[in-house]
Structures are given as C-alpha cells and as structure tokens.
Motif scaffolding. Sequence first.
Motif, short mmCIF file in Angstrom:
data_model
loop_
_atom_site.label_atom_id
_atom_site.label_comp_id
_atom_site.label_asym_id
_atom_site.label_seq_id
_atom_site.Cartn_x
_atom_site.Cartn_y
_atom_site.Cartn_z
N ARG A 168 0.84 -1.20 0.00
CA ARG A 168 0.00 0.00 0.00
C ARG A 168 0.87 1.25 0.00
NH1 ARG A 168 -1.19 4.18 2.20
NH2 ARG A 168 0.41 3.78 3.79
N ALA A 169 1.97 1.22 0.79
CA ALA A 169 2.85 2.39 0.87
C ALA A 169 3.50 2.69 -0.47
CB ALA A 169 3.91 2.15 1.94
N HIS A 220 7.99 6.52 -1.53
CA HIS A 220 7.34 7.67 -2.17
C HIS A 220 8.20 8.30 -3.25
CE1 HIS A 220 9.95 9.15 1.04
NE2 HIS A 220 10.06 10.27 0.36
N GLN A 257 -7.07 1.07 -3.87
CA GLN A 257 -7.55 2.29 -3.22
C GLN A 257 -6.55 3.43 -3.33
OE1 GLN A 257 -8.65 1.19 0.78
NE2 GLN A 257 -10.34 -0.10 0.09
N GLU A 258 -5.27 3.09 -3.55
CA GLU A 258 -4.24 4.12 -3.72
C GLU A 258 -4.03 4.48 -5.19
OE1 GLU A 258 -3.11 5.76 -1.36
OE2 GLU A 258 -3.49 4.51 0.41
N ASN A 279 6.41 9.89 -6.45
CA ASN A 279 5.74 11.16 -6.17
C ASN A 279 6.77 12.28 -6.02
OD1 ASN A 279 3.13 10.17 -6.28
ND2 ASN A 279 2.95 9.88 -4.07
N ALA A 336 0.82 4.15 -2.70
CA ALA A 336 0.57 5.55 -2.33
C ALA A 336 1.72 6.44 -2.76
CB ALA A 336 0.37 5.65 -0.82
#
Length: 396
Positions: free
Chosen positions: A43-44, A351, A90-91, A354, A47
């Motif tokens: 999930r991380a 991350h 969901q991410e 991003n 995201a």
Amino acid sequence: MNDVLTPARLGPITLRNRVIKAATFEGRTPHALVTDDLIEFHRAVAAGGVGMTTVAYCAVAPEGRTQHGQLWMRPEAVPGLQRLTDAVHQEGAAVSAQIGHAGPVANEKSTRLRALAPSRMFSPLSMRPVQAASIADIRRIIGAHAHAARIAVDAGFDAVEIHFGHNYFVSSFLSPRLNRRRDEYGGPLPNRARLAREIAEAVRIAVGDSIAVLAKLSMDDGVPGGFWLDEAIEVAQWLDADGHLDALELTAGSSLLNPMYLFRGDAPVAEFAAVMPQPIRLGIRLGGRAFLKSYPYRDLYLLEQAKQVRAAVWMPLVLLGGVTDRASMDTAMAEGFDFVAIARALLREPHLINRLKEEPAAQSLCIHCNKCMPTIFTRTRCVLNSGERVDGNCTH
C-alpha cells in the motif's frame, strides 16, 4: 519518446504511469499467508506513486517456495490476497503477482519438501542433492502455474508475472549448465525453452484477457557455461511470436550460483553470515566472498544487454537494473523500453515516484549498499530507514 509518468497500456489494463515496483521477496509472510504487514508494504509503495506494484514471491506449489515462510497460491490465501489488492487499488495503482516455482533454488531443509531441478545436482543453498524432475513433475508444475494465475484473478490482481529467471525452475531448464536432460526438455535450445513456452501458454489460456501476463526472463546467468544473451534473444523471439505474453521484464544473475550479478554494488557478506545458523554462518564468513561477489554499480547496468533484446522483439519490454532517477527513466524510454522496474530505491523511499513528479531532478537516496538483501530472512527493509547501523563504505 514516451513520458514515463503518463498512463500506458499493458495488455488489457492501463497503468497510471510506466513505473513498476519490481518483485523483491518481502519476508512478511511467516505462515505462507498474507499479513497486514505485507499489505502495508505494498500500500505504501502504491501511495508513493508507482503505476504497478509486484507481490513476490507467490509460489505455484508448496515445494516451489525457496523457504517455508513464503506465500504459495491456494484457496486459503485468497481472502488475504483480496485485502492486499483492494488496498493497492484504493491508492490508484495496479498490482501484479509474481508466480513461479523455485526449482533448485528451493531450500529443501527449510520447506521439508522435495526440491526439483532439470537434472540431479548438489545444491549449494541447502547442501543437499536435488532430484531431477520427472515428466509427471513437469506436467504438474505447468498446471500449477495455470491454477496460480486463476487464483490471482479471483483475488483481484491486475497482472501476473511468471518467473523465468535466476535459475528458478524454468530458468534452470534454460541453462545448459544445469540442464543435462536427454528428453524433449533437454539438449538443444528449442527443447530447453519448451517449458517456458508451455507455461506461458497455460497461463494465458487460464486467464484469457482478464489480466495482463508478463514474464521475467534472465538474459545472463552470470556463470560460465550458463544461459547467456545469445540464447536469451532467441527465447525472447519465440515468446514474442507465441503471443501469450503482454511484456517481458529483463533480468540477470543466478540465485543458485551468482546472486550478486543481478544486484551489483557491495556484497554484504558479514550481514548474510549474521542471519544464518551454524555451520552455514561460519562457512559464509570464511568463504562467502567466493559466492557473494561484488560487481561495480552504475545506473542502468543492464541496459546494454537489454538493448540487444529490444532490437530483436516487438513486444513491450520492462527495463530493470539501476533505475533510480528521472534521467535513467527517460533514457530507458528513449531506448525504446515501454516500462521501467525499480526495487532497492523503493525500499529506501516508497514515495520516490511522487517526489520525482514534484522534483524531476531529485536523486534517489538509495546508496546500493545491498544491506537490505540479508533482511529477506527476517523482514525485508532498508536498514537506513529502520535506523540500523550500516558499517563500511557503500558503493554509490
């Protein structure tokens, strides 16, 4: 030139960008089932901006695990896998399951199940002989890949990645050094490649066009007498012509005989020894440098070999190896690759993608010290993130 951070088609699915989290065993399935820790790991990364994350390693049979704490695809695993795919979706990212059979890389002492190879051999990992797979074993394992792919569909995965690398079962059949068979699965390259082609076909028949199907193919075992680029190009051409795959991810090295050939950079011999039981710990301390060799790290270290495959096939290709920043991603796109895959840099910074969207000139914080590698036996992580001490000089 494709923009790496824009949406792209991969078979029947669309990814939000062309960055794939490469399969790296997470060490977070102590009972061979999904845990909340494994879900949070993926999930991380989702995201953090990747287009797709890859769950590894999803064995197609219990004896196909490298060690007992690995996930294997069976009905009991589906509820946890469904929670994982839901969390990733969901991410906004897609999620792939790396399916495969470890073959001679399986540690029979750990799994307590019979390890299999194309020919009888001695395993330097389990320090035991490995039996030659029978035709019945081969047929069962082909069917197990198809069954595992159907489980992935049922659990909500967007793709499966079939493991044809690192001297796992299929890759060991490709290797002239490991495959000494005299039947239809041994000898000349068309015979040694038969298993890979039959598994790709079985998986495609099992899933149809419901999900994307990739394969991870070694270009070079990194050992004398092993599978090398000239044969890899031919196998890639056959897989391309067969039409069962949506993309190939190109890799290198042998988990069985030369694992550091894939990773490049420092070889963390002392750290590997520390997590091993005796007498293996003593053996690694005394002779580990002969098995865990150091190779100089540089960005895009598999590019030159991968370009030879790119020139020979039409199908989409995923470039792996030293992809750490926007410049390396742009180079991959300019050289005609359709996707890039990242592993260690995303352990350091989940991350990272991003951050690159906001700061195109940003540099990865990963220093390729490879001290993450021994953590697969406990819980895969970047030791810098977890505050653990990193001694010695690392290769930048």
